[in-house]
Design an enzyme around this catalytic site. Sequence first.
Site, PDB file in Angstrom:
ATOM      1  N   GLU A   1       9.211   1.662  11.289  1.00 30.61           N
ATOM      2  CA  GLU A   1      10.286   2.637  11.082  1.00 30.61           C
ATOM      3  C   GLU A   1       9.653   4.008  11.064  1.00 30.61           C
ATOM      4  O   GLU A   1       8.937   4.363  10.114  1.00 30.61           O
ATOM      5  CB  GLU A   1      11.018   2.370   9.761  1.00 30.61           C
ATOM      6  CG  GLU A   1      11.965   1.194   9.891  1.00 30.61           C
ATOM      7  CD  GLU A   1      12.762   0.935   8.626  1.00 30.61           C
ATOM      8  OE1 GLU A   1      13.382  -0.125   8.545  1.00 30.61           O
ATOM      9  OE2 GLU A   1      12.747   1.789   7.721  1.00 30.61           O
TER      10      GLU A   1
ATOM     11  N   LYS B   1       0.886  -1.182   0.000  1.00 29.48           N
ATOM     12  CA  LYS B   1       0.000   0.000   0.000  1.00 29.48           C
ATOM     13  C   LYS B   1       0.922   1.229   0.000  1.00 29.48           C
ATOM     14  O   LYS B   1       1.444   1.631   1.037  1.00 29.48           O
ATOM     15  CB  LYS B   1      -0.876  -0.020   1.258  1.00 29.48           C
ATOM     16  CG  LYS B   1      -2.215   0.666   1.115  1.00 29.48           C
ATOM     17  CD  LYS B   1      -2.172   2.133   0.763  1.00 29.48           C
ATOM     18  CE  LYS B   1      -1.888   3.020   1.957  1.00 29.48           C
ATOM     19  NZ  LYS B   1      -1.652   4.435   1.563  1.00 29.48           N
TER      20      LYS B   1
ATOM     21  N   CYS C   1      13.828  10.836   7.297  1.00 24.69           N
ATOM     22  CA  CYS C   1      13.701  10.431   8.703  1.00 24.69           C
ATOM     23  C   CYS C   1      15.012  10.553   9.444  1.00 24.69           C
ATOM     24  O   CYS C   1      15.043  10.821  10.635  1.00 24.69           O
ATOM     25  CB  CYS C   1      13.176   9.002   8.774  1.00 24.69           C
ATOM     26  SG  CYS C   1      14.207   7.847   7.878  1.00 24.69           S
TER      27      CYS C   1
ATOM     28  N   GLU D   1       9.080  16.881  14.990  1.00 27.08           N
ATOM     29  CA  GLU D   1       9.641  16.565  13.674  1.00 27.08           C
ATOM     30  C   GLU D   1       8.991  17.479  12.634  1.00 27.08           C
ATOM     31  O   GLU D   1       7.801  17.359  12.356  1.00 27.08           O
ATOM     32  CB  GLU D   1       9.365  15.091  13.325  1.00 27.08           C
ATOM     33  CG  GLU D   1      10.055  14.677  12.039  1.00 27.08           C
ATOM     34  CD  GLU D   1       9.709  13.264  11.581  1.00 27.08           C
ATOM     35  OE1 GLU D   1       8.522  12.894  11.626  1.00 27.08           O
ATOM     36  OE2 GLU D   1      10.635  12.527  11.174  1.00 27.08           O
TER      37      GLU D   1
HETATM   38  P1  NAD Z   1       2.294   8.640   7.358  1.00 35.94           P
HETATM   39  O1  NAD Z   1       2.434   7.894   8.625  1.00 35.94           O
HETATM   40  O2  NAD Z   1       1.305   9.737   7.294  1.00 35.94           O
HETATM   41  O3  NAD Z   1       1.946   7.667   6.147  1.00 35.94           O
HETATM   42  C1  NAD Z   1       2.746   6.553   5.834  1.00 35.94           C
HETATM   43  C2  NAD Z   1       1.877   5.495   5.201  1.00 35.94           C
HETATM   44  O4  NAD Z   1       0.945   5.027   6.168  1.00 35.94           O
HETATM   45  C3  NAD Z   1       1.047   5.971   4.011  1.00 35.94           C
HETATM   46  O5  NAD Z   1       1.030   4.948   3.023  1.00 35.94           O
HETATM   47  C4  NAD Z   1      -0.325   6.157   4.619  1.00 35.94           C
HETATM   48  O6  NAD Z   1      -1.375   6.019   3.684  1.00 35.94           O
HETATM   49  C5  NAD Z   1      -0.353   5.029   5.616  1.00 35.94           C
HETATM   50  N1  NAD Z   1      -1.316   5.185   6.709  1.00 35.94           N
HETATM   51  C6  NAD Z   1      -1.802   6.323   7.255  1.00 35.94           C
HETATM   52  N2  NAD Z   1      -2.693   6.038   8.221  1.00 35.94           N
HETATM   53  C7  NAD Z   1      -2.770   4.690   8.302  1.00 35.94           C
HETATM   54  C8  NAD Z   1      -3.524   3.782   9.104  1.00 35.94           C
HETATM   55  N3  NAD Z   1      -4.368   4.203  10.033  1.00 35.94           N
HETATM   56  N4  NAD Z   1      -3.336   2.464   8.900  1.00 35.94           N
HETATM   57  C9  NAD Z   1      -2.468   2.003   7.967  1.00 35.94           C
HETATM   58  N5  NAD Z   1      -1.764   2.810   7.168  1.00 35.94           N
HETATM   59  C10 NAD Z   1      -1.900   4.142   7.335  1.00 35.94           C
HETATM   60  O7  NAD Z   1       3.768   9.171   7.005  1.00 35.94           O
HETATM   61  P2  NAD Z   1       4.191  10.119   5.817  1.00 35.94           P
HETATM   62  O8  NAD Z   1       3.761  11.506   6.153  1.00 35.94           O
HETATM   63  O9  NAD Z   1       3.785   9.492   4.531  1.00 35.94           O
HETATM   64  O10 NAD Z   1       5.787  10.003   5.894  1.00 35.94           O
HETATM   65  C11 NAD Z   1       6.595  10.826   6.675  1.00 35.94           C
HETATM   66  C12 NAD Z   1       6.983  10.131   7.983  1.00 35.94           C
HETATM   67  O11 NAD Z   1       7.679   8.917   7.705  1.00 35.94           O
HETATM   68  C13 NAD Z   1       7.931  10.957   8.822  1.00 35.94           C
HETATM   69  O12 NAD Z   1       7.530  10.907  10.167  1.00 35.94           O
HETATM   70  C14 NAD Z   1       9.264  10.249   8.661  1.00 35.94           C
HETATM   71  O13 NAD Z   1      10.190  10.444   9.694  1.00 35.94           O
HETATM   72  C15 NAD Z   1       8.835   8.822   8.534  1.00 35.94           C
HETATM   73  N6  NAD Z   1       9.880   8.025   7.893  1.00 35.94           N
HETATM   74  C16 NAD Z   1      10.604   7.139   8.672  1.00 35.94           C
HETATM   75  C17 NAD Z   1      11.638   6.392   8.103  1.00 35.94           C
HETATM   76  C18 NAD Z   1      12.458   5.446   8.946  1.00 35.94           C
HETATM   77  O14 NAD Z   1      13.129   4.620   8.378  1.00 35.94           O
HETATM   78  N7  NAD Z   1      12.437   5.542  10.255  1.00 35.94           N
HETATM   79  C19 NAD Z   1      11.917   6.527   6.751  1.00 35.94           C
HETATM   80  C20 NAD Z   1      11.169   7.428   5.983  1.00 35.94           C
HETATM   81  C21 NAD Z   1      10.136   8.165   6.579  1.00 35.94           C
END
Ligand code: NAD
Length: 503
Positions: free
Chosen positions: A265, A190, A299, A396
């Site tokens: 992550e 997804k 991240c 963040e």
């Molecule tokens: P997000 O959590 O908003 O979304 C990530 C994914 O989760 C998307 O595909 C979204 O549709 C899905 N999602 C949202 N709500 C959900 C739910 N209730 N159930 C299941 N899936 C759901 O994150 P974002 O804004 O897309 O990405 C940015 C974030 O990702 C930042 O916090 C960043 O630090 C983190 N990030 C972490 C790493 C790591 O390796 N630690 C790497 C890259 C990004």
Amino acid sequence: MSVLDDNIAKLDGYLARFRKTGILNRIAGQDAAGSEGVFQTVSPVDKSVICDVAQGAASDIDAAAQAAYAAFADWRDMPATQRRNILIRIAEGIEARAEEIALCECWDTGQAYKFMSKAALRGAENFRYFADQVVQARDGQHLKSPTLMNITTRVPIGPVGVITPWNTPFMLSTWKIAPALAAGCTVVHKPAEASPLTARLLVEIAEEAGLPPGVLNTVNGFGEAAGKALCEHPKIKAIAFVGESRTGSLITKQGADTLKRNHLELGGKNPVIVFDDADLDRALDAAIFMIYSINGERCTSSSRLLVQDSIRAAFEAKLIERVNSIKVGHPLDPETEVGPLISQEHFDKVTGYFDIAGQDGATVAAGGETVGDEGFFVRPTLFTQASNDMRIAQEEIFGPVLTSIPFSTEDEALRMANDTAYGLTAYVWTNDLTRALRFTDKLEAGMIWVNSENVRHLPTPFGGVKASGIGRDGGDWSFEFYMEQKHIGFATGQHKITRLGAL
Ligand code: NAD
């Protein structure tokens, strides 16, 4: 024709098919419309609609999970060398279409081509690296006891869900999907709703490389519908998630009823700590690279600069000069260093911190402005005169925004470095070896670099502590997540069995 014009023309060619058909889901090797109709993906460069995207929800996830379940046994049982060869062909397919992947990624996410061209190739590297591990992944141990020959073996856990975010989406998807496939799992992916283009390219490349139908399925849609349904599906055995910390918490709750194994992550507020004995020119280069590359939407970005007060003024002066010179522009221009932020919502969030910094009493020493109104562009920003308890030091921001905080002693630096909800990465700059050993031993972070920016080495563990996540990727750690350990004991003789109910 400039390189920018050339890239725009090439992109136009690559996008033509998406404009015609939209992006469909891919389930069991077939295109599928979304049960909820379509949504549109928009380019952050000029806010134009790129194309329609199939909007999946619970029924689409169910179809994909059933497909992944049906494909699982054959994929699991395929000879390891055959699976390895398919993964290598996927890597070759990515390399062959690296330009298309990079250009589409830039247009969909606003990331600069300078970095995305490498990120596409990193995706191929991920497949090659895990392809090399396929044959040994199931190996186990032989643990002999007086009465038994005990062996262990590892088996793939089953169909898994992969949920990815919008920052460097192609690279991050391969980072999860490659080890899952190498382990023998089948996958329902997804992708983030804000960046669906390259997930479609990946599933196409994988199928062209010979991946059997149903082994990788892609369902687009929103997190609260498609993402949630994936976490709740009983046929999905584990969820590999990359995204925000608060979403990570939802993933855990949603998977509770089906006892999901989750790998999370999550976010970070990572410190770069610069002591006055460090190589300050290199520290400056690394600090700038780690927060202003990839639009700061990273991240592992070093979003808090903890700088020793004896060198603070000189270090910040150089920093301001460099930050003001960072090239903001069209992401397809190879000279561009910072492109637009992903979306209106994220743009509003990041620019909101320009005011928050002032309200908290910090100084906007560079940037703090938007650029034009065509897309979601901001100037790389530096906050100074900050303290670690301010929101700009604790939350963040996930943009090209750095908060500089002075410290005087090592103890104070350590206390501030650890005083955050997160614990993903930390970067330490000092030439005092003993201090580096002492300091890194006490730092609360999953990954620490000394006198270096983040240089990823695939066999090393990747992941965070505290609100930055649970679990590790990389090397054998990835297989620990996607596989189950199995123990089998063979009696080697007639050992005594306690006899109940016997006279
Ligand atoms: P997000 O959590 O908003 O979304 C990530 C994914 O989760 C998307 O595909 C979204 O549709 C899905 N999602 C949202 N709500 C959900 C739910 N209730 N159930 C299941 N899936 C759901 O994150 P974002 O804004 O897309 O990405 C940015 C974030 O990702 C930042 O916090 C960043 O630090 C983190 N990030 C972490 C790493 C790591 O390796 N630690 C790497 C890259 C990004």
